[in-house]
Motif scaffolding. Structure first.
Motif, PDB file in Angstrom:
ATOM      1  N   GLY A  12       0.735  -1.294  -0.143  1.00  0.00           N
ATOM      2  CA  GLY A  12      -0.170   0.075   0.003  1.00  0.00           C
ATOM      3  C   GLY A  12       0.702   1.269  -0.061  1.00  0.00           C
ATOM      4  N   CYS A  13       2.080   0.991  -0.209  1.00  0.00           N
ATOM      5  CA  CYS A  13       3.075   2.427  -0.057  1.00  0.00           C
ATOM      6  C   CYS A  13       3.181   3.050  -1.404  1.00  0.00           C
ATOM      7  CB  CYS A  13       4.217   2.049   0.491  1.00  0.00           C
ATOM      8  SG  CYS A  13       5.516   1.056  -0.704  1.00  0.00           S
ATOM      9  N   PRO A  14       3.447   4.296  -1.264  1.00  0.00           N
ATOM     10  CA  PRO A  14       3.684   4.796  -2.824  1.00  0.00           C
ATOM     11  C   PRO A  14       4.569   4.288  -3.564  1.00  0.00           C
ATOM     12  CG  PRO A  14       3.672   6.490  -0.925  1.00  0.00           C
ATOM     13  CD  PRO A  14       3.865   4.933  -0.218  1.00  0.00           C
ATOM     14  N   GLY A  15       5.579   3.724  -3.251  1.00  0.00           N
ATOM     15  CA  GLY A  15       6.568   3.224  -4.285  1.00  0.00           C
ATOM     16  C   GLY A  15       6.286   1.902  -4.810  1.00  0.00           C
ATOM     17  N   ILE A  16       5.343   1.431  -4.459  1.00  0.00           N
ATOM     18  CA  ILE A  16       4.754  -0.191  -5.044  1.00  0.00           C
ATOM     19  C   ILE A  16       4.767  -0.201  -6.349  1.00  0.00           C
ATOM     20  CG2 ILE A  16       2.430   0.150  -4.823  1.00  0.00           C
ATOM     21  CD1 ILE A  16       4.607  -2.975  -3.935  1.00  0.00           C
ATOM     22  N   VAL A  17       4.111   1.055  -7.052  1.00  0.00           N
ATOM     23  CA  VAL A  17       3.891   1.092  -8.637  1.00  0.00           C
ATOM     24  C   VAL A  17       5.156   0.845  -9.411  1.00  0.00           C
ATOM     25  CG1 VAL A  17       2.950   2.503 -10.316  1.00  0.00           C
ATOM     26  CG2 VAL A  17       1.669   1.996  -8.381  1.00  0.00           C
ATOM     27  N   GLY A  18       6.186   1.887  -8.840  1.00  0.00           N
ATOM     28  CA  GLY A  18       7.333   1.867  -9.374  1.00  0.00           C
ATOM     29  C   GLY A  18       8.352   0.359  -9.313  1.00  0.00           C
ATOM     30  N   THR A  19       8.174  -0.014  -8.167  1.00  0.00           N
ATOM     31  CA  THR A  19       8.860  -1.530  -8.041  1.00  0.00           C
ATOM     32  C   THR A  19       8.016  -2.268  -8.935  1.00  0.00           C
ATOM     33  OG1 THR A  19       9.285  -0.771  -5.566  1.00  0.00           O
ATOM     34  CG2 THR A  19       9.195  -2.994  -6.356  1.00  0.00           C
ATOM     35  N   ILE A  20       7.075  -2.493  -8.816  1.00  0.00           N
ATOM     36  CA  ILE A  20       6.678  -3.355  -9.948  1.00  0.00           C
ATOM     37  C   ILE A  20       6.908  -3.045 -11.276  1.00  0.00           C
ATOM     38  CG2 ILE A  20       4.315  -4.281 -10.794  1.00  0.00           C
ATOM     39  CD1 ILE A  20       3.144  -4.009  -8.059  1.00  0.00           C
ATOM     40  N   TYR A  21       6.497  -1.884 -11.902  1.00  0.00           N
ATOM     41  CA  TYR A  21       6.979  -1.398 -13.088  1.00  0.00           C
ATOM     42  C   TYR A  21       8.473  -1.964 -13.446  1.00  0.00           C
ATOM     43  CZ  TYR A  21       7.907   1.569 -17.248  1.00  0.00           C
ATOM     44  OH  TYR A  21       8.451   1.780 -18.477  1.00  0.00           O
ATOM     45  N   LEU A  23      10.385  -4.127 -12.219  1.00  0.00           N
ATOM     46  CA  LEU A  23      10.463  -5.487 -12.181  1.00  0.00           C
ATOM     47  C   LEU A  23      10.132  -6.094 -13.446  1.00  0.00           C
ATOM     48  CD1 LEU A  23       9.646  -6.464  -8.424  1.00  0.00           C
ATOM     49  CD2 LEU A  23      11.971  -6.803  -9.724  1.00  0.00           C
ATOM     50  N   ILE A  24       8.942  -5.714 -13.772  1.00  0.00           N
ATOM     51  CA  ILE A  24       8.126  -6.154 -15.264  1.00  0.00           C
ATOM     52  C   ILE A  24       9.074  -5.771 -16.213  1.00  0.00           C
ATOM     53  CG2 ILE A  24       6.141  -5.647 -16.704  1.00  0.00           C
ATOM     54  CD1 ILE A  24       4.352  -5.459 -14.260  1.00  0.00           C
ATOM     55  N   HIS A  25       9.651  -4.535 -16.198  1.00  0.00           N
ATOM     56  CA  HIS A  25      10.663  -4.234 -17.446  1.00  0.00           C
ATOM     57  C   HIS A  25      12.046  -4.396 -17.073  1.00  0.00           C
ATOM     58  CE1 HIS A  25       6.771  -2.091 -17.912  1.00  0.00           C
ATOM     59  NE2 HIS A  25       6.968  -2.064 -19.057  1.00  0.00           N
ATOM     60  N   ASN A  26      12.289  -5.522 -16.625  1.00  0.00           N
ATOM     61  CA  ASN A  26      13.862  -5.910 -16.328  1.00  0.00           C
ATOM     62  C   ASN A  26      14.548  -5.994 -17.598  1.00  0.00           C
ATOM     63  OD1 ASN A  26      14.240  -8.939 -16.240  1.00  0.00           O
ATOM     64  ND2 ASN A  26      12.338  -8.642 -15.362  1.00  0.00           N
ATOM     65  N   ASN A  27      15.808  -6.084 -17.420  1.00  0.00           N
ATOM     66  CA  ASN A  27      16.281  -6.007 -18.823  1.00  0.00           C
ATOM     67  C   ASN A  27      16.679  -7.716 -19.190  1.00  0.00           C
ATOM     68  OD1 ASN A  27      17.229  -3.382 -19.259  1.00  0.00           O
ATOM     69  ND2 ASN A  27      18.974  -3.332 -17.999  1.00  0.00           N
ATOM     70  N   ASP A  28      16.626  -8.545 -18.179  1.00  0.00           N
ATOM     71  CA  ASP A  28      16.778  -9.803 -18.520  1.00  0.00           C
ATOM     72  C   ASP A  28      15.522 -10.780 -18.900  1.00  0.00           C
ATOM     73  OD1 ASP A  28      19.493  -9.793 -17.299  1.00  0.00           O
ATOM     74  OD2 ASP A  28      18.730 -10.311 -15.480  1.00  0.00           O
ATOM     75  N   GLY A  29      14.405 -10.087 -19.075  1.00  0.00           N
ATOM     76  CA  GLY A  29      13.232 -10.733 -19.538  1.00  0.00           C
ATOM     77  C   GLY A  29      12.622 -11.461 -18.643  1.00  0.00           C
ATOM     78  N   PHE A  34       3.781 -11.533  -8.613  1.00  0.00           N
ATOM     79  CA  PHE A  34       3.786 -10.791  -7.391  1.00  0.00           C
ATOM     80  C   PHE A  34       2.730 -11.295  -6.276  1.00  0.00           C
ATOM     81  CE2 PHE A  34       5.054  -8.199 -10.720  1.00  0.00           C
ATOM     82  CZ  PHE A  34       6.264  -7.782 -10.237  1.00  0.00           C
ATOM     83  N   ILE A  35       3.409 -11.456  -4.966  1.00  0.00           N
ATOM     84  CA  ILE A  35       2.579 -11.635  -3.754  1.00  0.00           C
ATOM     85  C   ILE A  35       2.826 -10.349  -3.029  1.00  0.00           C
ATOM     86  CG2 ILE A  35       2.570 -13.206  -1.936  1.00  0.00           C
ATOM     87  CD1 ILE A  35       4.511 -15.054  -3.775  1.00  0.00           C
ATOM     88  N   GLY A  36       1.621  -9.660  -2.796  1.00  0.00           N
ATOM     89  CA  GLY A  36       1.770  -8.563  -1.952  1.00  0.00           C
ATOM     90  C   GLY A  36       1.283  -8.822  -0.670  1.00  0.00           C
ATOM     91  N   THR A  37       1.794  -7.949   0.121  1.00  0.00           N
ATOM     92  CA  THR A  37       1.372  -7.879   1.672  1.00  0.00           C
ATOM     93  C   THR A  37       1.345  -6.427   2.386  1.00  0.00           C
ATOM     94  OG1 THR A  37       3.632  -8.096   2.590  1.00  0.00           O
ATOM     95  CG2 THR A  37       2.693 -10.191   1.888  1.00  0.00           C
ATOM     96  N   ASP A  38       0.517  -6.468   3.260  1.00  0.00           N
ATOM     97  CA  ASP A  38       0.301  -5.123   3.961  1.00  0.00           C
ATOM     98  C   ASP A  38      -0.382  -5.357   5.099  1.00  0.00           C
ATOM     99  OD1 ASP A  38       0.691  -1.980   2.607  1.00  0.00           O
ATOM    100  OD2 ASP A  38      -0.614  -2.285   4.417  1.00  0.00           O
ATOM    101  N   ILE A  39      -0.074  -4.385   6.082  1.00  0.00           N
ATOM    102  CA  ILE A  39      -0.791  -4.495   7.428  1.00  0.00           C
ATOM    103  C   ILE A  39      -2.373  -3.907   7.278  1.00  0.00           C
ATOM    104  CG2 ILE A  39       1.157  -4.131   8.741  1.00  0.00           C
ATOM    105  CD1 ILE A  39       0.278  -1.131   9.217  1.00  0.00           C
ATOM    106  N   ARG A  40      -2.546  -3.367   6.193  1.00  0.00           N
ATOM    107  CA  ARG A  40      -4.112  -2.922   5.877  1.00  0.00           C
ATOM    108  C   ARG A  40      -4.595  -3.845   4.615  1.00  0.00           C
ATOM    109  NH1 ARG A  40      -3.493   2.166   3.637  1.00  0.00           N
ATOM    110  NH2 ARG A  40      -1.278   1.780   3.312  1.00  0.00           N
ATOM    111  N   ARG A  46      -2.870  -3.890  -3.615  1.00  0.00           N
ATOM    112  CA  ARG A  46      -3.559  -5.266  -3.525  1.00  0.00           C
ATOM    113  C   ARG A  46      -3.871  -5.517  -4.851  1.00  0.00           C
ATOM    114  NH1 ARG A  46      -7.707  -6.704   0.582  1.00  0.00           N
ATOM    115  NH2 ARG A  46      -7.521  -8.543  -0.722  1.00  0.00           N
ATOM    116  N   TYR A  47      -4.547  -4.452  -5.468  1.00  0.00           N
ATOM    117  CA  TYR A  47      -5.082  -4.849  -6.940  1.00  0.00           C
ATOM    118  C   TYR A  47      -3.782  -4.829  -8.001  1.00  0.00           C
ATOM    119  CZ  TYR A  47      -8.896  -3.555  -4.161  1.00  0.00           C
ATOM    120  OH  TYR A  47     -10.006  -3.883  -3.132  1.00  0.00           O
ATOM    121  N   LEU A  48      -2.664  -4.534  -7.646  1.00  0.00           N
ATOM    122  CA  LEU A  48      -1.752  -4.658  -8.738  1.00  0.00           C
ATOM    123  C   LEU A  48      -0.896  -6.017  -8.633  1.00  0.00           C
ATOM    124  CD1 LEU A  48      -0.292  -0.920  -8.124  1.00  0.00           C
ATOM    125  CD2 LEU A  48      -1.743  -2.057  -9.981  1.00  0.00           C
TER     126      LEU A  48
END
Length: 111
Positions: A12-21, A23-29, A34-40, A46-48
């Motif tokens: 649920g933190c603000p950086g999650i979108v950038g982290t997922i992006y 990882l998806i666009h990594n140079n190794d293909g 993704f298994i997401g976790t949060d206290i809330r 959770r929808y990403l």
């Protein structure tokens, strides 16, 4: 190439979108599951992710046990902590995750 089961904490933190992006666009293909976790239970991340778990706060004694259970059941290979409050617990318990074949992206506890 098989997908790498990856736990993203505090999704649920603000950086999650950038982290997922990133990882998806990594140079190794590489492909990730993704298994997401949060206290809330209700949060944007959770929808990403492919699967979501509600987890205890890092200050609770059940925090590490819950993550060990998720790691084992999901056959996770990587944990990427997103919240500073989690780093101490993960770094103190890195060996437990490594015994399950999972790398925790965190500094060594002594550091």
């Amino acid at each position: 190439m098989d997908k790498v089961n990856t736990i993203l904490t505090a999704c649920g933190c603000p950086g999650i979108v950038g982290t997922i992006y990133s990882l998806i666009h990594n140079n190794d293909g590489r492909k990730f599951y993704f298994i997401g976790t949060d206290i809330r239970s209700e949060n944007c991340g959770r929808y990403l992710v492919d699967k979501f778990y509600n987890v205890p706060r890092p200050s609770q004694t059940s925090f590490i046990d819950k993550f060990l259970s998720i790691t084992e059941s999901e056959k996770a290979k990587i944990i990427i902590p997103q919240a500073t409050a989690e780093l101490e617990e993960f770094s103190k318990n890195r060996q437990k995750f490594e015994e399950l074949g999972c790398k925790v992206i965190s500094p060594d506890f002594q550091t």
